[in-house]
Design an enzyme around this catalytic site. Structure first.
Site, PDB file in Angstrom:
ATOM      1  N   GLU A 313       0.742  -1.247   0.011  1.00 14.48           N
ATOM      2  CA  GLU A 313      -0.118  -0.010   0.046  1.00 14.48           C
ATOM      3  C   GLU A 313       0.989   1.274  -0.209  1.00 14.48           C
ATOM      4  O   GLU A 313       1.854   1.413   0.778  1.00 14.48           O
ATOM      5  CB  GLU A 313      -0.973  -0.089   1.449  1.00 14.48           C
ATOM      6  CG  GLU A 313      -2.357   0.832   0.951  1.00 14.48           C
ATOM      7  CD  GLU A 313      -2.005   2.424   1.655  1.00 14.48           C
ATOM      8  OE1 GLU A 313      -1.483   3.151   1.057  1.00 14.48           O
ATOM      9  OE2 GLU A 313      -1.897   2.492   2.867  1.00 14.48           O
ATOM     10  N   CYS A 347      -2.503   7.976   4.375  1.00 20.02           N
ATOM     11  CA  CYS A 347      -2.372   7.576   3.131  1.00 20.02           C
ATOM     12  C   CYS A 347      -3.695   8.079   2.278  1.00 20.02           C
ATOM     13  O   CYS A 347      -3.724   8.359   0.969  1.00 20.02           O
ATOM     14  CB  CYS A 347      -2.329   5.932   2.902  1.00 20.02           C
ATOM     15  SG  CYS A 347      -0.942   5.432   3.968  1.00 20.02           S
TER      16      CYS A 347
END
Length: 562
Positions: A313, A347
């Protein structure tokens, strides 16, 4: 008496462990999300947290490498500084060198077989116990270490190091046990069963600074599924990561299942990808680092005993798209939270806002009005702080360059903020920038800081604006659309189908909850394996199908041959 969810789950697991799991039968564990505590004045959780924060004040904790039961110190000593007071070294730790990493690999492999053969229900109980410890007696400790080490406010630490981490441990235990019940069809005279083995080798878990929960999940989920793990925590999250590691060990995780090995990034990457026994990398971090690791794996592919699983990720350039039918209150509140909570270091944080010209004057006025109420400071001393310093000098320097670009570019106008100061801590003002150019670099590249850039589009060009959303950046992590027109919502959802792995309608682009919104994105945002969902645990298994026939096979010839 009704037991709490985790205890009820554990009781069921103990029952199943004793009775044995029946192939082909699906079990259901009743798990609910951990409640988020309020920390109001005078509450027991606030008193406990303030005491834990006082205990950490001015102190430096020694954090060793841990291989098996052995605490090891190398000569390469490092320090983790508090971002909002970089004069305070919160942790002293050391880097594992190549020799120690190879020792950790060998020790892991020696423990792998017995751990993999352990019933999944037994492994799950360890993580359920760790979740109960985090929920109760160890909550304040892990929250305090996350706050002073990673500059999180009370609520940001609570939703991360308590609620999300607890949810990861509990829900993954549920998903792991229920996976055992997913079995193939059996047709007489044979029976078929699926065995969910761990991967053959060791998994490398490389975790980031911004979520304590991610570290626990990256290392914990492969271990739960029968794997052995080398956990490299972020240098700027060592204090809280080590607390999570100790809790897992105290909950019953045997030695050598997870090795705790802070390390220099290139040294760690070179060592793990040089081992023939690497079977997986579980990563959260930057795109360049993940690409580099992927290339290293590809270059060494012929030496590995199996094809390594690569799960990554890598962040995003997340958007809020506003249609002229949007509710302005929702847009303003959602954007301020998404862009500036934890200093934009999520994120999923919103970093680009697309606003229609008809609503922009109202949105702009409201954003600037509320911007003036945002408090930035020391989250350990002032619980009224909305966000604190960014993580370290490197991050501060990168964000400062973006602000300098904003001040100097003729295409960009700084509407609010735009200043920074690293004299005491790495503080950056929440900054709102308007761009005339929708493809300016500030609209394309990830900043990972409290910087929101706005592009105003003509109302009748909203489809062209949607094409900009989809094509301007290579990321595809999160995004949100604000619109009250249901036909428009449907149209936008279809047009932006591939623009975000987590897509929000009339809500901010941050705040995914384990079990509710499994998280992840594609494109350069990562491999979209959706941690927090039931499919993630399967990623860390190597299933084996066993067919057993219960009567003699008889003649080798087929009937048509008679």
């Amino acid at each position: 008496m009704l037991l709490p969810p985790a205890l009820r789950c554990a009781a069921l697991l103990r029952t199943w462990t004793g009775a044995g799991l029946r192939w082909g039968h699906t079990h259901s564990l009743k798990i609910v999300n951990e409640p988020i505590l309020a920390f109001t004045k005078g509450s027991p959780e606030r008193d406990a947290l303030q005491k834990a924060l006082r205990d950490l004040k001015g102190k430096t904790e020694a954090v060793p490498c841990v291989v098996g039961d052995e605490e090891v110190w190398t000569s390469n000593v490092q320090y983790q500084a508090s971002p909002f007071n970089h004069g305070h070294k919160v942790a002293k730790f050391c880097y594992a060198d190549e020799a120690l990493l190879n020792k950790a690999i060998a020790a892991s492999l020696a423990a792998r077989k017995d751990w993999d053969l352990k019933p999944v229900a037994d492994r799950a109980q360890i993580f359920l116990k760790a979740a109960d410890m985090l929920s109760g007696p160890r909550r304040a400790e892990v929250l305090a270490k996350t706050m002073v080490g990673q500059a999180k406010t009370v609520v940001q630490a609570e939703i991360d190091a308590a609620a999300e981490l607890i949810d990861f441990f509990r829900f993954n235990a549920k998903f792991a046990v229920e996976l055992e019940g997913v079995q193939p069809i059996s047709v007489s005279p044979s029976t078929n069963r699926m065995v969910y083995r761990g991967l053959e080798g060791f998994v490398a878990a490389i975790s980031p600074f911004n979520f304590t929960a991610i570290g626990g999940n990256l290392a914990g989920t492969p271990a739960l599924m029968g794997n052995v793990v080398l956990w490299k925590p972020s240098d700027t999250a060592v204090l809280a990561s080590y607390a999570v590691y100790r809790i897992l060990r105290e909950a019953g995780l045997p030695p050598n299942i997870i090795q705790f090995v802070p390390a220099d990034g290139p040294t760690f990457g070179d060592t793990i990808t040089s081992s023939e026994h690497l079977c997986g990398i579980n990563f959260t971090g930057s795109v360049p680092t993940f690409k580099h690791l992927w290339k290293q794996v590809a270059q060494n592919l012929d030496r590995f005993r199996t094809f390594p699983r690569l799960a990554g990720e890598c962040g995003g350039k997340n958007f809020h798209f506003v249609h002229r039918s949007a509710d302005v209150d929702s847009v303003v509140s959602g954007t301020l939270r998404s862009a500036f909570e934890y200093g934009g270091q999520k994120c999923s944080a919103c970093s680009r806002l697309y606003a229609p010209s008809s609503l922009w004057p109202e949105i702009r006025g409201r954003l600037l009005e509320e911007h003036g109420r945002i408090t930035v400071g020391d989250p350990a001393e002032d619980f009224g702080t909305f966000f604190s310093a960014v993580i370290d000098a490197k991050s501060f320097g990168r964000i400062k360059k973006w602000l300098e670009h904003a001040h100097s570019s003729p295409n960009l106008t700084v509407l609010a903020g735009g200043k920074c100061d690293d004299s005491v801590g790495y503080f950056v003002e929440p900054s709102i920038i308007e761009s005339k150019d929708p493809r300016d670099p500030i609209m394309k590249e990830e900043i990972f800081g409290p910087v929101l850039t706005v592009f105003v589009y003509p109302d009748d060009k909203y489809k062209e604006a949607l094409q900009l959303v989809d094509s301007t950046t290579g990321y595809g992590l999160t995004g949100a659309v604000f619109a009250q027109d249901t036909n428009v919502v449907q149209e936008i959802t279809e047009m932006l189908r591939n623009a975000a792995g987590n897509f929000y309608i009339n809500d901010k682009s941050t705040g995914s909850v384990v079990g509710q919104q499994p998280f992840g994105g594609a494109r350069v945002s990562g491999t979209n394996d959706k941690p927090g969902g039931p499919h993630y645990v399967l990623r860390w298994t190597s299933p084996q199908v066993i067919k057993e026939t219960h009567q003699p096979l008889g003649d080798w010839r087929y009937p048509y041959m008679q």
